[in-house]
Design a protein around this motif. Structure first.
Motif, short mmCIF file in Angstrom:
data_model
loop_
_atom_site.label_atom_id
_atom_site.label_comp_id
_atom_site.label_asym_id
_atom_site.label_seq_id
_atom_site.Cartn_x
_atom_site.Cartn_y
_atom_site.Cartn_z
N LEU A 103 -21.36 -21.97 -14.46
CA LEU A 103 -21.65 -20.54 -14.56
C LEU A 103 -22.01 -20.03 -13.16
O LEU A 103 -22.88 -20.60 -12.50
N ILE A 104 -21.30 -19.01 -12.72
CA ILE A 104 -21.52 -18.43 -11.40
C ILE A 104 -21.85 -16.96 -11.60
O ILE A 104 -21.07 -16.22 -12.21
N ILE A 105 -23.00 -16.53 -11.08
CA ILE A 105 -23.50 -15.19 -11.41
C ILE A 105 -24.09 -14.50 -10.20
O ILE A 105 -24.80 -15.12 -9.40
N LYS A 106 -23.77 -13.24 -10.04
CA LYS A 106 -24.31 -12.44 -8.96
C LYS A 106 -25.82 -12.30 -9.14
O LYS A 106 -26.30 -12.07 -10.26
N ASN A 107 -26.55 -12.44 -8.06
CA ASN A 107 -28.01 -12.47 -8.18
C ASN A 107 -28.59 -11.18 -8.75
O ASN A 107 -29.59 -11.21 -9.47
N ASP A 108 -27.96 -10.04 -8.44
CA ASP A 108 -28.44 -8.78 -9.00
C ASP A 108 -28.40 -8.79 -10.52
O ASP A 108 -29.30 -8.25 -11.18
N LEU A 109 -27.37 -9.40 -11.08
CA LEU A 109 -27.26 -9.51 -12.53
C LEU A 109 -28.18 -10.60 -13.06
O LEU A 109 -28.82 -10.45 -14.10
N LEU A 110 -28.26 -11.70 -12.34
CA LEU A 110 -29.12 -12.81 -12.75
C LEU A 110 -30.55 -12.35 -12.97
O LEU A 110 -31.21 -12.75 -13.95
N HIS A 111 -31.05 -11.49 -12.09
CA HIS A 111 -32.43 -11.03 -12.18
C HIS A 111 -32.68 -10.16 -13.41
O HIS A 111 -33.85 -9.92 -13.77
N ARG A 112 -31.60 -9.71 -14.06
CA ARG A 112 -31.76 -8.88 -15.26
C ARG A 112 -31.84 -9.72 -16.53
O ARG A 112 -31.98 -9.17 -17.63
#
Length: 339
Positions: free
Chosen positions: A186-195
């Protein structure tokens, strides 16, 4: 190499199945696998890489659990797996289906630039390649800037160059192109991860903060993933994997087309998958006879999914051109012998 890892991981004298997932040797495995993932897939620095247990189907529930807000989630329904993802998302809030291919038996995909994706959506979900139907997005849709794009790439990860400008999160069961079942990349942009807002142990941010070791990770699957990423790198990287995939698939599609309608592709020409080639014969008897001939030549797994029927050749990264050439020859000759 994997066989060696099972007996002796990186010269430690202990096999990968016996090592502690928190020991120094496995620390190195995780670090190397993340580095390889970033290099092979060209992952930007503002994205996190997670290695999780389970499969892509598990993510169908975890994604809305983490990201469904007070608004709706947006979806394209392009086959079996997106249908399941939609059913899971419905349990967490309202949804908007911006494309539904069910009426056409999922034979085609829409123009990705013509999708009406609500700007208030909490996220937009797609599946890049549809294994059962044999369709594939050649260009992934780009939602409005305010809407994160979450994409299931289980059956094509490592076989196409990724445009990270159109992806906020991708997830993939590794068993197709990158290893063994039970492991999710799973690879996720940090801005989305923080949500992320799901409770433990389902919260993506918590998994990232724990370095993919919030609980015991799929250690063997990660070891295999490392070796597969090394193999891709040694064989020309993802660009070469994409060229190989196109060449293999074209051999099969050309063979199908050469039978002048005896064998017919399931997917529309513009969106045919290079991972899963699907086709039908004139009747079930002809398909049964083809499967019998294929079995005698050493082929297996060519029967189509029960929801579609027909025939299917899954030509993932491990498939070689020689095997595809032999299958293409069988397709051509069987159109005469099965009549």
């Amino acid at each position: 190499m994997v066989a060696e890892d099972v007996l002796d991981l990186d010269g430690s004298g202990i096999g990968c199945l016996e090592h502690s997932h928190r020991g120094e040797v496995f620390d190195q495995v995780l670090s190397q696998t993340e580095s390889l993932t970033r290099n092979v897939l060209n992952v930007p620095s503002d994205y996190s890489v997670l290695f999780l247990q389970g499969g892509a189907t598990q993510q169908f529930g975890l994604i809305p659990m983490n990201f469904s807000g007070t608004g709706l989630s947006a979806h394209t329904n392009t086959g079996v797996w997106t249908t399941k993802a939609i059913r899971a998302a419905e349990q967490f809030g309202p949804i908007s289906i911006v494309f539904d291919g069910a009426d056409d038996r999922f034979r085609h995909l829409p123009d990705p630039t013509n999708l009406q994706i609500p700007e208030e959506a909490s996220y937009f979900h797609t599946c890049a390649n549809n294994t059962v139907m044999g369709t594939q997005w050649k260009t992934l849709p780009s939602p409005p800037a305010s809407v994160p794009h979450v994409c299931d790439m289980s059956s094509e990860i490592g076989s196409r160059v990724l445009d990270w400008n159109s992806l906020d999160m991708l997830y993939a069961g590794c068993q197709k192109n990158l290893g063994v079942a039970g492991t999710v990349l799973l690879i996720i942009k940090n801005d989305l991860l923080h949500r992320s807002k799901a409770p433990n142990p389902f919260n993506y941010q918590e998994h990232a903060s724990a370095g993919s070791r919030l609980n015991t990770p799929p250690t063997f699957g990660i070891v295999v993933l490392r070796r597969m990423l090394e193999w891709i790198q040694e064989h020309g990287g993802v660009k070469n994997m994409a060229l190989r995939a196109e060449k293999r698939a074209q051999l099969l599609y050309d063979a199908i087309e050469s039978t002048q309608g005896y064998w017919q592709p399931h997917a529309s020409h513009a969106c045919r998958s290079v991972m899963n080639v699907t086709w039908h014969g004139p009747n079930p008897e002809a398909e049964f006879q083809f499967l019998h001939q294929a079995n005698e030549l050493g082929f297996s797994g060519l029967k189509g999914h029960r929801s579609v029927g027909g025939l299917r050749a899954s030509v993932y990264n491990a498939a070689d051109e020689v095997a595809c050439q032999k299958l293409a020859e069988l397709i051509q000759t069987s159109s005469r012998s099965c009549k």
